[in-house]
Write an enzyme that holds these catalytic residues in place. Sequence first.
Site, PDB file in Angstrom:
ATOM      1  N   ARG A  57       0.832  -1.206   0.000  1.00  0.00           N
ATOM      2  CA  ARG A  57       0.000   0.000   0.000  1.00  0.00           C
ATOM      3  C   ARG A  57       0.865   1.255   0.000  1.00  0.00           C
ATOM      4  O   ARG A  57       0.534   2.247  -0.646  1.00  0.00           O
ATOM      5  CB  ARG A  57      -0.951  -0.006   1.189  1.00  0.00           C
TER       6      ARG A  57
ATOM      7  N   LYS B  69      -2.654   6.426   1.683  1.00  0.00           N
ATOM      8  CA  LYS B  69      -2.506   6.821   3.085  1.00  0.00           C
ATOM      9  C   LYS B  69      -1.550   8.013   3.202  1.00  0.00           C
ATOM     10  O   LYS B  69      -0.501   7.966   3.855  1.00  0.00           O
ATOM     11  CB  LYS B  69      -2.026   5.636   3.920  1.00  0.00           C
TER      12      LYS B  69
ATOM     13  N   GLU C 267     -16.401   6.641   4.357  1.00  0.00           N
ATOM     14  CA  GLU C 267     -15.698   6.068   5.498  1.00  0.00           C
ATOM     15  C   GLU C 267     -15.682   7.073   6.633  1.00  0.00           C
ATOM     16  O   GLU C 267     -16.106   8.216   6.473  1.00  0.00           O
ATOM     17  CB  GLU C 267     -14.275   5.650   5.133  1.00  0.00           C
TER      18      GLU C 267
END
Length: 366
Positions: free
Chosen positions: A111, A213, A249
């Site tokens: 990721r 992220k 989210e």
Amino acid sequence: MASPNIVSSSQSSLSPPPATSIASTNGGYESGEIDWDNLGFKVTKTDYMFIAKSSLDGDFEQGQLIPFGNIELSPSAGILNYGQGLIEGSKAYRREDGGIFVFRPQDGAIRMQIGAERMCMPCPAVDQFVDAVKQTALANKRWIPPADKGTLYIRPLLMGSGAVLGVAPAPEYTFLVYACPVGNYLKGATEALSLYVEEEVHRAVCGGAGGVKSITNYAPVMKAMRNAKRKGFTDVLYLDSVNNKYIEEASSSNIFLIKGKVILTPKASGTILEGITKKSVIDIAHDLGYQVEERSIEVEELITAEEVFCTGTALGVAPVGSVTYKDKRIEYKISSEIVSQQLNTRLVGIQRGTIEDKRNWIVEVK
């Protein structure tokens, strides 16, 4: 390549001890030094951190463990001026037999690579990332709580540390990994989340960096979180920025709805972070016989949901007790028999080694 420019809070220069001496220094387990029952979720200064550097077009050096301390940056560093940075999160678990294991660090590495490509940054290889996480966990072994008392939260950080003036990739990058012992993310171990649906502030937009992220995703949600917490809510549930009607989210966790034997979660389409705990829960749900649908979910579907829960590395699997939308409070029954509890029990069992790990999620640290 020059050695990392590191300044400790207690000394002006650091000479990292050999890895062997680090391992032997922290090999002991002195439980009397720390109040494991009152850890909370906060920064605690541990013993060591890992650091490695790279140029924009080069590979990351091997890296090294150094004593935990402050780092020195140019005021023109890319991370400070243009937000060129990524974070990851993982946890190390101590089992009943004393063994130490880390949960899915390779997924965090992959990721971070995806995020680094989006943010024009070089990134450590998967093996380098995993090895750095393992080294950091081992060097801070005495800070890993006993089984069922908490975990060692491990934070990999990739940042543009080189000086740059003008919007452009930094000329130098630092990969840093530190760790803190933590207890439950929520104040109470059995506390359920209370979410507030935010209609004015959006966490991410199409074409932005919401799907990686990036550090730039977190400061913009703090105001909405602060306002929600002042009203007594735990967190904020964000809607899509185009139609303002599809749930996406929470501030740092993914969301699930349950209707019968069907578990629903918003489909990631560039504005939702692909959570590692989310992926794990989806696999576990399939194992338990549930159907999982990843699709667009209108906010009104919260009214007909039987259960709602959130997932994240820090949070784990947390039930939602209520969601407030347009001043209407939707409440959900919380008990030991809810689906999210079943999923959490299975996930924690795999992490703790009491349930067989059939997917090679667990990496031993030794």
